[in-house]
Design an enzyme around this catalytic site. Structure first.
Site, PDB file in Angstrom:
ATOM      1  N   ARG A  28      41.674  61.702  32.429  1.00 45.28           N
ATOM      2  CA  ARG A  28      43.031  62.680  31.901  1.00 45.28           C
ATOM      3  C   ARG A  28      42.499  63.395  32.310  1.00 45.28           C
ATOM      4  NH1 ARG A  28      44.730  62.196  25.579  1.00 45.28           N
ATOM      5  NH2 ARG A  28      43.060  64.153  25.854  1.00 45.28           N
ATOM      6  N   GLU A  44      55.924  64.366  19.746  1.00 48.34           N
ATOM      7  CA  GLU A  44      54.550  63.611  18.884  1.00 48.34           C
ATOM      8  C   GLU A  44      53.969  64.353  17.998  1.00 48.34           C
ATOM      9  OE1 GLU A  44      51.219  64.092  22.083  1.00 48.34           O
ATOM     10  OE2 GLU A  44      52.756  65.832  23.217  1.00 48.34           O
ATOM     11  N   LYS A  98      46.881  68.111  29.889  1.00 50.74           N
ATOM     12  CA  LYS A  98      46.840  68.639  28.631  1.00 50.74           C
ATOM     13  C   LYS A  98      46.449  69.918  29.155  1.00 50.74           C
ATOM     14  CE  LYS A  98      43.227  67.488  24.915  1.00 50.74           C
ATOM     15  NZ  LYS A  98      44.147  67.883  24.136  1.00 50.74           N
TER      16      LYS A  98
HETATM   17  N1  PMP Z   1      48.468  64.633  21.945  1.00 49.10           N
HETATM   18  C1  PMP Z   1      48.597  66.320  21.893  1.00 49.10           C
HETATM   19  C2  PMP Z   1      49.058  67.232  21.611  1.00 49.10           C
HETATM   20  C3  PMP Z   1      46.719  66.118  21.520  1.00 49.10           C
HETATM   21  O1  PMP Z   1      46.463  67.760  21.926  1.00 49.10           O
HETATM   22  C4  PMP Z   1      46.030  64.953  21.363  1.00 49.10           C
HETATM   23  C5  PMP Z   1      44.490  65.929  21.880  1.00 49.10           C
HETATM   24  N2  PMP Z   1      44.375  66.916  20.503  1.00 49.10           N
HETATM   25  C6  PMP Z   1      46.377  64.371  21.645  1.00 49.10           C
HETATM   26  C7  PMP Z   1      47.840  64.009  21.273  1.00 49.10           C
HETATM   27  C8  PMP Z   1      45.631  62.889  21.379  1.00 49.10           C
HETATM   28  O2  PMP Z   1      45.220  62.504  22.443  1.00 49.10           O
HETATM   29  P1  PMP Z   1      43.291  61.887  22.426  1.00 49.10           P
HETATM   30  O3  PMP Z   1      43.675  60.829  21.242  1.00 49.10           O
HETATM   31  O4  PMP Z   1      43.275  61.684  23.925  1.00 49.10           O
HETATM   32  O5  PMP Z   1      42.479  62.430  21.364  1.00 49.10           O
END
Ligand code: PMP
Length: 290
Positions: free
Chosen positions: A50, A182, A149
Site C-alpha cells: 500500500r 469510513e 495514505k
Molecule cells: N481509514 C483511514 C483514513 C486510516 O487512516 C486507516 C489507518 N489508520 C484505516 C482506514 C485503516 O487501515 P488499516 O487497517 O490498514 O490500518
C-alpha cells in the site's frame, strides 16, 4: 530509542528533518501505521504494497526496493527490541524549496519509528464506542483520492475535531454524495440479518489492511460478507456496527448519531471477530528475530 532515517539507525534526539522538507511544508509524502505482535510484524507485505501504491499515485519514487524497505522495518524493530508495538513508516518528498515544485526535492526521506502502542482504554473495548456522523465530507476521489495514505490528513483531522467537539472519540465521514465512507482513521462495517457490509474503496474509503483481513476472517467463519454502498440509514438500523484499523483492531460501535445499535452493547459477531482477529495477529507475521 533508535529511529531509522535514510538507511541509518540514529538516536531519537538526532532524528530530525529539515524545515524545507515538503512532508512538513505541504504534507507531501506517504505513510503507514503497522503493528508488531508477539515478536512478528503483522501484515507487513500488505502495508509495504500500500505504501508503494500510495507513492506511485503521488508520483513519488521511493528509490528503495520493497525488499529493502521490509528489511528496514524489521531491523528497526529489532534495534528497539520490539515484541509488541506500533511502527510508523514515513516517506516524505524530501528537502526542496519554498515553492510547491516536488521535482526540486532531490531525494525522499525514509523514516521508521518503532514504539509502544497507544490503544483506546480497555473500557471502550468493553462498552463500545458512541460515534457521530460529521459535516466534513471525505476528500473527493478526483481531488485527493482517499485510497492514497498521504501525509496530508487534514481532512480526517477536521472530522476528528468535529467528533471531539461533540463529546465523542470518533466520527463517520460521508462522501460527497452523502454515502458512508469510513471513520477518521478506521474502516466501518455494519451487520444486518447475517450479512456483513463495508463500503467499497470507491465510496471514499482507504482499503484498510485490517478491513481486508477482517473480511477474510468473517468469510472463514461462514458469514456472508460484501462491499456495498451504505447510507447513514444502514448504520442506524444495523444489528451490529464496528470499526477496523491497525491501531484499534476491531472495536464495537454501540451508538451512531444518538441511535442505539442493536441492544446498545457490543454484538456477538463483533466479539467473535475481535477474538479471531487477535488470535490470528498473535500467530502470524514477519519474524523480528531481535
Ligand atoms: N481509514 C483511514 C483514513 C486510516 O487512516 C486507516 C489507518 N489508520 C484505516 C482506514 C485503516 O487501515 P488499516 O487497517 O490498514 O490500518
Amino acid at each position: 530509542m533508535k529511529i531509522y532515517m535514510d538507511g541509518k539507525l540514529v538516536e531519537k534526539k538526532d532524528a530530525k528533518v529539515s524545515v524545507f522538507d515538503h512532508g512538513l511544508l505541504y504534507g507531501d509524502g506517504v505513510f503507514e501505521g503497522i503493528r508488531a505482535y508477539n515478536g512478528r510484524v503483522f501484515l507487513l507485505d500488505e502495508h509495504i504494497d500500500r505504501l508503494y501504491d500510495s507513492a506511485k499515485a503521488i508520483n513519488l519514487d521511493i528509490k528503495m526496493t520493497k525488499k529493502a524497505m521490509t528489511n528496514a522495518v524489521v531491523k528497526t524493530c529489532a534495534a528497539n527490541k520490539i515484541k509488541d508495538g506500533y511502527i510508523r513508516l514515513v516517506v516524505t518528498r524530501g528537502d526542496g524549496t519554498l515553492g510547491l515544485n516536488p521535482y526540486l526535492c532531490k531525494k525522499p526521506h525514509v523514516i521508521i519509528i518503532a514504539a509502544a502502542i497507544q490503544l483506546y482504554p480497555p473500557e471502550v473495548y468493553e462498552q463500545g464506542l458512541k460515534i457521530v456522523t460529521v459535516g466534513t465530507t471525505r476528500n473527493m476521489s478526483e481531488a485527493l483520492n482517499p485510497r492514497i495514505k498521504s501525509l496530508n490528513y487534514l481532512n480526517n483531522i477536521l472530522a476528528k475535531i468535529e467528533a471531539i467537539n461533540c463529546g465523542v472519540m470518533e466520527a463517520i465521514m460521508l462522501n460527497g454524495q452523502g454515502y458512508v465512507a469510513e471513520a477518521t482513521g478506521d474502516n466501518v462495517f455494519a451487520l444486518k440479518n447475517g450479512l456483513l457490509i463495508t463500503p467499497p474503496a470507491w465510496c471514499g474509503a482507504l482499503e484498510g489492511t485490517t478491513r481486508n483481513k477482517c473480511m477474510d476472517i468473517a468469510d472463514d467463519m461462514g458469514l456472508d460478507v460484501c462491499e456495498d454502498v451504505m447510507s447513514r440509514y444502514d448504520l442506524y438500523v444495523a444489528d451490529e456496527v464496528f470499526l477496523t484499523g491497525t491501531a484499534a483492531e476491531i472495536i464495537a460501535v454501540v451508538e451512531v448519531d444518538g441511535r442505539k445499535i442493536g441492544n446498545g452493547k457490543p454484538g456477538v459477531v463483533t466479539r467473535a471477530l475481535e477474538a479471531s482477529f487477535r488470535d490470528f495477529a498473535q500467530n502470524n507475521g514477519t519474524p523480528i528475530n531481535g
